[in-house]
Design a protein around this motif. Structure first.
Motif, PDB file in Angstrom:
ATOM      1  N   UNK A  28       0.859  -1.195   0.000  1.00  0.00           N
ATOM      2  CA  UNK A  28       0.000   0.000   0.000  1.00  0.00           C
ATOM      3  C   UNK A  28       0.895   1.245   0.000  1.00  0.00           C
ATOM      4  N   UNK A  29       1.900   1.235   0.878  1.00  0.00           N
ATOM      5  CA  UNK A  29       2.817   2.375   0.969  1.00  0.00           C
ATOM      6  C   UNK A  29       3.544   2.651  -0.334  1.00  0.00           C
ATOM      7  N   UNK A  32       0.276   3.766  -2.992  1.00  0.00           N
ATOM      8  CA  UNK A  32      -0.858   4.661  -2.710  1.00  0.00           C
ATOM      9  C   UNK A  32      -0.712   6.026  -3.411  1.00  0.00           C
ATOM     10  N   UNK A  33       0.508   6.571  -3.430  1.00  0.00           N
ATOM     11  CA  UNK A  33       0.721   7.884  -4.053  1.00  0.00           C
ATOM     12  C   UNK A  33       0.476   7.841  -5.551  1.00  0.00           C
ATOM     13  N   UNK A  34       1.031   6.810  -6.197  1.00  0.00           N
ATOM     14  CA  UNK A  34       0.877   6.675  -7.650  1.00  0.00           C
ATOM     15  C   UNK A  34      -0.594   6.458  -8.016  1.00  0.00           C
ATOM     16  N   UNK A  36      -3.257   7.182  -6.266  1.00  0.00           N
ATOM     17  CA  UNK A  36      -4.058   8.374  -5.983  1.00  0.00           C
ATOM     18  C   UNK A  36      -3.945   9.376  -7.143  1.00  0.00           C
ATOM     19  N   UNK A  53      -9.480   5.153  -4.365  1.00  0.00           N
ATOM     20  CA  UNK A  53      -8.232   4.701  -3.750  1.00  0.00           C
ATOM     21  C   UNK A  53      -8.528   3.615  -2.707  1.00  0.00           C
ATOM     22  N   UNK A  57      -7.549  -0.638  -3.066  1.00  0.00           N
ATOM     23  CA  UNK A  57      -6.717  -1.460  -2.183  1.00  0.00           C
ATOM     24  C   UNK A  57      -7.543  -2.519  -1.448  1.00  0.00           C
TER      25      UNK A  57
END
Lengths: 201, 91
Positions: A28-29, A32-34, A36, A53, A57
């Motif tokens: 997830x870490x 998550x940025x990509x 989002x 988002x 997941x």
């Protein structure tokens, strides 16, 4: 204790499949940025993107045992998030009764339409303005062009990976990408033309 | 310069930029572009659009806000952890 940070995506998936939740959290870490950024660009607003988002997941977690490593985890998670965002877009269109799915025919000849040419302005301020114009124009692209353009030119996935994510042929990716680029180039050229004209007024 | 040739070249520009043309096709396109000012500028414009687009990835507007990340973690913890394995799709 194994440090998850040094493991590959595939090793983390294998651990997560054995109910190692910290391995899933590491995945997830990493993404998550990509994801989002991808769903905000696709959906055009933060609220829907936040939902997409979370659903991406959660769907990934629930389908982890179906992941067999035939594609990379990155391709797989992008496929889930793209499908999720597209479902939201289609639902929205149905509610709004909006079915405009085609681009106007492209100018076949470079100078048709009288648009100027583009080049690097060499000026950070002008470049920022052009980026804003580009961002606005991408939102006007019909969904089937926008999705491909975002994956290819913004996320910089290869033609093959984009085709895999969307489940379409590479030939279709290439055709639609070219149409999208020409549409955006024309819009940027027009905006520059307008600015030039304004400067002479 | 024939109109027909310019149209053919304009259709191939994306594939050229992406390095997806054969060596022979590349050579033909480059020959045309060298002698056709309009197509050369057209190619530069498409290239510039592609380069500019890649800068949107790091655009501030699309960065994940910390609170959204926090909410995601909390949401997943409640949805995944308590239902771990029993809620998984094993088909």
């Amino acid at each position: 204790m194994i440090d998850n940070k040094n493991q590959t995506d595939e090793e983390l998936v294998a651990l997560a499949q054995k109910s190692d939740y910290t391995a899933f959290e590491e995945l997830v870490g990493r993404y998550e940025g990509k994801i989002y950024g991808h769903v905000v660009r696709l959906l055009g607003n933060r609220e829907d993107a936040e939902d997409a988002l979370q659903e991406t997941f959660l769907n990934a977690f629930r389908s982890l045992n179906n992941f067999r490593g035939e594609s990379s985890f990155s391709t797989w998670i992008y496929r889930i998030s793209t499908n999720n965002a597209l479902m939201k877009i289609r639902k929205r269109k149905k509610e709004e009764g909006n079915f405009d799915e085609e681009l106007p025919p492209p100018n076949m000849l470079p100078l048709e339409g009288g648009h100027g040419f583009l080049k690097n302005p060499g000026d950070a301020f002008i470049e920022k303005e052009l980026l804003e114009k580009l961002d606005k124009t991408i939102k006007k692209l019909p969904e089937k062009y926008r999705t491909i353009f975002l994956l290819r030119d913004v996320e910089e996935f290869s033609t093959l990976r984009t085709a895999e994510i969307l489940g379409i042929s590479e030939a279709l990716v290439k055709t639609r990408l070219h149409r999208a680029r020409i549409f955006l180039k024309d819009a940027l050229s027009r905006s520059i033309d307008k600015d030039v004209l304004k400067a002479y007024e | 310069m024939s109109k027909h040739e310019c149209i053919r070249v304009s259709e191939m520009l994306s594939s050229y930029i992406d390095g997806e043309l054969s060596e022979l096709e590349c050579k033909k396109l480059e020959e045309h572009v060298r002698s056709c000012y309009v197509c050369a500028k057209f190619l530069d414009s498409v290239k510039f659009t592609v380069e500019l687009s890649s800068k949107l990835e790091i655009c501030e507007l699309y960065q994940l806000p910390k609170e959204v990340s926090k909410k995601l973690r909390e949401y997943l913890k409640t949805q995944c952890k308590c239902n771990d394995s029993c809620d998984r799709d094993d088909t």
